[in-house]
Design a protein around this motif. Structure first.
Motif, short mmCIF file in Angstrom:
data_model
loop_
_atom_site.label_atom_id
_atom_site.label_comp_id
_atom_site.label_asym_id
_atom_site.label_seq_id
_atom_site.Cartn_x
_atom_site.Cartn_y
_atom_site.Cartn_z
N GLU A 165 0.85 -1.20 0.03
CA GLU A 165 -0.14 0.04 -0.21
C GLU A 165 0.95 1.11 -0.11
OE1 GLU A 165 -3.30 -0.10 0.15
OE2 GLU A 165 -3.29 -2.31 0.25
N LYS A 166 0.59 2.48 -0.57
CA LYS A 166 1.36 3.66 -0.81
C LYS A 166 1.04 4.23 0.61
CE LYS A 166 -2.12 6.41 -3.28
NZ LYS A 166 -3.12 5.21 -3.34
N TYR A 167 1.98 5.14 1.02
CA TYR A 167 1.97 6.09 1.95
C TYR A 167 1.92 7.32 1.18
CZ TYR A 167 4.10 9.44 5.42
OH TYR A 167 4.20 10.50 6.01
N MET A 168 1.13 8.31 1.70
CA MET A 168 0.92 9.60 0.84
C MET A 168 1.73 10.67 1.97
SD MET A 168 -0.68 9.40 -1.67
CE MET A 168 -0.65 11.24 -2.09
N GLY A 169 3.00 11.14 1.48
CA GLY A 169 3.93 11.82 2.02
C GLY A 169 3.93 13.28 1.55
N GLN A 170 4.69 13.89 1.90
CA GLN A 170 4.62 15.36 1.38
C GLN A 170 5.21 15.34 -0.31
OE1 GLN A 170 7.38 17.66 3.82
NE2 GLN A 170 5.52 18.18 5.35
N SER A 171 5.85 14.63 -0.61
CA SER A 171 6.40 14.32 -2.00
C SER A 171 5.60 13.56 -2.76
CB SER A 171 7.74 13.89 -2.00
OG SER A 171 7.99 12.49 -1.35
N GLY A 172 4.46 13.05 -2.33
CA GLY A 172 3.48 12.26 -3.00
C GLY A 172 3.31 10.85 -2.69
N SER A 173 3.15 9.81 -3.56
CA SER A 173 2.99 8.31 -3.06
C SER A 173 4.29 7.89 -3.00
CB SER A 173 2.23 7.84 -4.28
OG SER A 173 0.69 8.44 -4.31
N THR A 174 4.46 7.31 -1.94
CA THR A 174 5.63 6.59 -1.24
C THR A 174 5.31 5.11 -0.84
OG1 THR A 174 6.60 8.61 -0.90
CG2 THR A 174 7.85 6.59 0.03
N PHE A 175 6.29 4.02 -1.39
CA PHE A 175 5.97 2.96 -0.99
C PHE A 175 7.52 2.62 -0.20
CE2 PHE A 175 3.45 3.30 -4.73
CZ PHE A 175 2.43 2.41 -4.34
N ILE A 176 7.20 2.14 1.03
CA ILE A 176 8.65 1.85 1.73
C ILE A 176 8.48 0.62 2.33
CG2 ILE A 176 9.99 2.55 3.99
CD1 ILE A 176 8.48 5.37 3.76
N PHE A 177 9.53 -0.28 2.12
CA PHE A 177 9.80 -1.59 2.39
C PHE A 177 11.28 -1.99 2.40
CE2 PHE A 177 9.10 -0.78 -2.00
CZ PHE A 177 10.07 -1.59 -2.86
N VAL A 178 11.43 -3.28 2.79
CA VAL A 178 12.76 -3.90 2.75
C VAL A 178 12.81 -5.32 2.06
CG1 VAL A 178 13.45 -3.04 5.03
CG2 VAL A 178 12.46 -5.36 5.03
N LEU A 179 14.01 -5.52 1.26
CA LEU A 179 14.00 -6.68 0.50
C LEU A 179 15.33 -7.05 0.51
CD1 LEU A 179 12.56 -5.55 -2.84
CD2 LEU A 179 11.60 -7.03 -1.30
N PRO A 180 15.56 -8.45 0.24
CA PRO A 180 16.96 -9.21 0.00
C PRO A 180 17.35 -8.97 -0.99
CG PRO A 180 15.23 -10.80 0.16
CD PRO A 180 14.47 -9.60 0.29
N SER A 181 18.54 -9.24 -1.63
CA SER A 181 19.17 -9.14 -2.74
C SER A 181 18.46 -10.17 -3.70
CB SER A 181 20.75 -9.59 -2.87
OG SER A 181 20.69 -11.16 -2.69
N GLY A 182 18.42 -9.58 -5.07
CA GLY A 182 17.69 -10.41 -5.96
C GLY A 182 17.33 -9.27 -7.15
N ASP A 183 16.62 -9.73 -8.02
CA ASP A 183 16.07 -8.86 -8.97
C ASP A 183 14.41 -9.09 -9.02
OD1 ASP A 183 18.47 -8.31 -10.61
OD2 ASP A 183 18.51 -10.19 -11.25
N TYR A 184 14.00 -7.57 -9.37
CA TYR A 184 12.32 -7.72 -9.00
C TYR A 184 11.78 -6.96 -10.09
CZ TYR A 184 14.02 -9.20 -4.14
OH TYR A 184 14.39 -10.01 -3.22
#
Length: 136
Positions: free
Chosen positions: A42-61
């Motif tokens: 889900e997006k987070y609506m911040g001052q700079s617009g829609s932001t998605f924040i998460f953590v990932l391990p290495s890999g191609d996505y």
């Protein structure tokens, strides 16, 4: 309180995807190496617009954005930022991501933008007929 679960010998990195727009859509992140690993954010609506924040391990996505109302793929501009560089090795970088483009768009050279495909159409043909004289 939130809790984190970490796996031994896995290097994770904080990723922030800013789309700079406000429509109602979700981001889906799918592992290219193992497509069964797919996550919806889900997006987070911040001052700079829609932001998605998460953590990932290495890999191609692969990233794609789905309209919450009609399920169509959306084409936001994408800016990827990261938390500080991990002290471990083998972590995600900007090169770890590509996006899925909707119909009539193609992936740009940077792998993170979709560009409209200009569809060539033939010029309209003007059909004329000589007048016909009808007599009785």
């Amino acid at each position: 309180k939130g809790a984190g679960l970490f796996c031994r010998n896995i290097c994770i990195r904080r990723v922030e995807v800013n789309t700079g727009s406000t429509p109602d859509y979700k981001m889906i992140v799918t592992s290219i190496d193992n497509p069964s690993k797919s996550f919806t954010f889900e997006k987070y609506m911040g001052q700079s617009g829609s932001t998605f924040i998460f953590v990932l391990p290495s890999g191609d996505y692969n990233l794609h954005f789905i309209d919450e109302n009609d399920g169509s793929i959306k084409v936001p501009s994408v800016d990827i930022d990261f938390g500080r560089t991990p002290s471990c090795t083998d972590y995600v970088t900007e090169d770890s991501f590509t996006i899925t483009c909707p119909p009539n768009y193609e992936l740009g050279d940077d792998g993170l933008t979709c560009q409209s495909i200009i569809v060539a159409t033939s010029a309209p043909t003007l059909v004329t007929a000589a007048p016909t004289l009808v007599t009785a």
